[in-house]
Design a protein around this motif. Sequence first.
Motif, PDB file in Angstrom:
ATOM      1  N   PRO A  85     -43.657 -40.663  26.391  1.00 47.52           N
ATOM      2  CA  PRO A  85     -43.093 -40.427  27.699  1.00 47.52           C
ATOM      3  C   PRO A  85     -41.920 -41.167  27.572  1.00 47.52           C
ATOM      4  N   GLY A  86     -41.668 -42.162  26.953  1.00 45.91           N
ATOM      5  CA  GLY A  86     -40.407 -42.909  26.698  1.00 45.91           C
ATOM      6  C   GLY A  86     -39.266 -42.023  26.166  1.00 45.91           C
ATOM      7  N   SER A  87     -39.675 -40.815  25.822  1.00 48.51           N
ATOM      8  CA  SER A  87     -38.563 -39.943  25.057  1.00 48.51           C
ATOM      9  C   SER A  87     -37.772 -39.409  26.166  1.00 48.51           C
ATOM     10  N   VAL A  88     -38.154 -39.308  27.474  1.00 48.79           N
ATOM     11  CA  VAL A  88     -37.393 -38.660  28.717  1.00 48.79           C
ATOM     12  C   VAL A  88     -36.102 -39.457  29.002  1.00 48.79           C
ATOM     13  N   VAL A  89     -34.918 -38.549  28.977  1.00 46.07           N
ATOM     14  CA  VAL A  89     -33.691 -39.431  29.301  1.00 46.07           C
ATOM     15  C   VAL A  89     -33.537 -39.050  30.623  1.00 46.07           C
ATOM     16  N   GLU A  90     -33.378 -37.689  31.082  1.00 47.20           N
ATOM     17  CA  GLU A  90     -33.078 -37.157  32.488  1.00 47.20           C
ATOM     18  C   GLU A  90     -34.367 -36.379  32.825  1.00 47.20           C
ATOM     19  N   TYR A  91     -34.554 -36.263  33.926  1.00 45.66           N
ATOM     20  CA  TYR A  91     -35.440 -35.405  34.570  1.00 45.66           C
ATOM     21  C   TYR A  91     -35.187 -35.052  36.035  1.00 45.66           C
ATOM     22  N   GLY A  92     -35.226 -33.772  36.291  1.00 40.22           N
ATOM     23  CA  GLY A  92     -34.727 -33.601  37.709  1.00 40.22           C
ATOM     24  C   GLY A  92     -35.593 -32.082  38.394  1.00 40.22           C
ATOM     25  N   VAL A  93     -35.777 -31.998  39.537  1.00 44.78           N
ATOM     26  CA  VAL A  93     -36.312 -30.909  40.113  1.00 44.78           C
ATOM     27  C   VAL A  93     -35.656 -30.618  41.427  1.00 44.78           C
ATOM     28  N   ARG A  94     -35.913 -29.394  41.830  1.00 44.31           N
ATOM     29  CA  ARG A  94     -35.278 -28.887  43.396  1.00 44.31           C
ATOM     30  C   ARG A  94     -36.811 -28.435  43.756  1.00 44.31           C
ATOM     31  N   PHE A  95     -37.133 -28.988  45.208  1.00 46.81           N
ATOM     32  CA  PHE A  95     -38.423 -28.504  45.732  1.00 46.81           C
ATOM     33  C   PHE A  95     -38.230 -27.401  46.619  1.00 46.81           C
ATOM     34  N   THR A  96     -38.501 -26.229  46.001  1.00 45.15           N
ATOM     35  CA  THR A  96     -37.973 -24.988  46.747  1.00 45.15           C
ATOM     36  C   THR A  96     -39.281 -24.452  47.677  1.00 45.15           C
ATOM     37  N   ARG A  97     -40.277 -24.435  47.369  1.00 44.50           N
ATOM     38  CA  ARG A  97     -41.765 -23.826  48.028  1.00 44.50           C
ATOM     39  C   ARG A  97     -42.685 -24.829  47.947  1.00 44.50           C
ATOM     40  N   PRO A  98     -43.668 -25.090  48.936  1.00 41.60           N
ATOM     41  CA  PRO A  98     -44.670 -26.029  48.769  1.00 41.60           C
ATOM     42  C   PRO A  98     -46.042 -25.412  48.187  1.00 41.60           C
ATOM     43  N   VAL A  99     -46.751 -26.323  47.445  1.00 41.14           N
ATOM     44  CA  VAL A  99     -48.029 -26.167  46.907  1.00 41.14           C
ATOM     45  C   VAL A  99     -48.884 -26.318  47.835  1.00 41.14           C
ATOM     46  N   VAL A 100     -49.268 -25.071  48.550  1.00 39.97           N
ATOM     47  CA  VAL A 100     -50.368 -25.049  49.483  1.00 39.97           C
ATOM     48  C   VAL A 100     -51.681 -25.387  49.170  1.00 39.97           C
ATOM     49  N   VAL A 101     -52.460 -26.242  49.693  1.00 45.73           N
ATOM     50  CA  VAL A 101     -53.772 -26.682  48.962  1.00 45.73           C
ATOM     51  C   VAL A 101     -54.807 -26.540  50.038  1.00 45.73           C
ATOM     52  N   PRO A 102     -55.559 -25.429  50.081  1.00 39.77           N
ATOM     53  CA  PRO A 102     -56.575 -25.198  50.814  1.00 39.77           C
ATOM     54  C   PRO A 102     -57.725 -26.222  50.908  1.00 39.77           C
ATOM     55  N   ASN A 103     -58.432 -26.409  51.963  1.00 38.02           N
ATOM     56  CA  ASN A 103     -59.632 -27.314  51.930  1.00 38.02           C
ATOM     57  C   ASN A 103     -61.003 -26.368  51.476  1.00 38.02           C
ATOM     58  N   ASP A 104     -60.944 -26.012  50.222  1.00 38.69           N
ATOM     59  CA  ASP A 104     -62.045 -25.448  49.635  1.00 38.69           C
ATOM     60  C   ASP A 104     -62.566 -25.973  48.114  1.00 38.69           C
ATOM     61  N   ASP A 105     -63.540 -25.252  47.670  1.00 31.38           N
ATOM     62  CA  ASP A 105     -63.848 -25.802  46.219  1.00 31.38           C
ATOM     63  C   ASP A 105     -62.706 -25.700  45.325  1.00 31.38           C
ATOM     64  N   GLN A 106     -61.992 -24.426  45.346  1.00 32.74           N
ATOM     65  CA  GLN A 106     -60.839 -24.425  44.464  1.00 32.74           C
ATOM     66  C   GLN A 106     -59.685 -25.380  44.519  1.00 32.74           C
ATOM     67  N   GLY A 107     -59.242 -25.275  45.854  1.00 33.49           N
ATOM     68  CA  GLY A 107     -57.895 -26.177  45.969  1.00 33.49           C
ATOM     69  C   GLY A 107     -56.695 -25.198  45.342  1.00 33.49           C
ATOM     70  N   ALA A 108     -55.802 -25.610  44.596  1.00 33.00           N
ATOM     71  CA  ALA A 108     -54.671 -24.839  44.179  1.00 33.00           C
ATOM     72  C   ALA A 108     -54.369 -25.271  42.707  1.00 33.00           C
ATOM     73  N   THR A 109     -53.829 -24.243  42.274  1.00 33.99           N
ATOM     74  CA  THR A 109     -53.337 -24.698  40.559  1.00 33.99           C
ATOM     75  C   THR A 109     -51.807 -24.617  40.771  1.00 33.99           C
TER      76      THR A 109
END
Lengths: 150, 142
Positions: B78-102
């Motif tokens: 994990p120490g190999s990471v020099v830079e890391y960035g993301v843009r949050f464009t859409r939410p991960v919706v997590v339903p209240n069921d057995d499956q959740g989300a992937t």
Amino acid sequence: MALDQSFVGRSYPPTEPYEVGREKIREFAEAVGDPTPAYTDPEAAKALGHRDVIAPPTFVFAITYRAAGEVIEDPRLGLDYSRVVHGDQRFAYNRPVRAGDRLSVTSTIESVTSMAGNDILDIRGDVHDEAGEHVVTGWTKLVARAAGEA
Amino acid sequence: MAAKIAYDDVQVGTELPARTFRVNRATLVRYAGASGDFNPIHWDERFAKEVGLPDVIAHGMFTMAEVARVVTDWTGDPGSVVEYGVRFTRPVVVPNDDQGATIEVSGRIAAKLDDHTVRVDLTATSAGRKVLGMSRAVVRLA
């Protein structure tokens, strides 16, 4: 409400040091389901050339975001925190965060813009260790959605 | 730093092993505690809907942490990471069921840079839609 443009470039005083504990790193690694040994086993971390267990790359956000709270909650800035969403996040690392670090964050407002009624705030957090060495910098873009927009 | 992948052994276009991560309500409660982010949109369905979300959503930083695993598992350090960035464009919706989300994550080398570093472009999707934009890491290889 438009944010006060005069805040661009403003830096806040360094935070009191946050001491990074092995067990806090373990708790975080378990919460993201990551079994990487270097996060929990000092010997595994040493085998990779690290002094002690290291933290996952995004661990430091909890520290920089807490520091950014001083900016976000500054009433003079006028940000409506109830409408804030996280837009972008970026980090540049000099080295990984590791157990035993005492980290201090200096927050700087890099830009304040308005777009389509949304207020957009870019905050940089420079993280230094107790020796004053740079560890990592985080950039956080926060978007306060226009009032009336769900 | 001790990445197990050698710079000379990779090319632009090299694919990283793809991963699928599961997330359910319990995952989010646990992440809230570990990260200190207790925003109720990540655990309170009533609150999430009041502010216009379809349901409880995952912390963006949780997704960012999972996406990073594709990179750090690949390099072996994990120490190999020099830079890391993301843009949050859409939410991960997590339903209240057995499956959740992937969250499905893939990555490929987009550029070979100086000093044994490469840029990895990452893609994360949930429910068939991209949830991140501009998701990139720069890592130092052996």
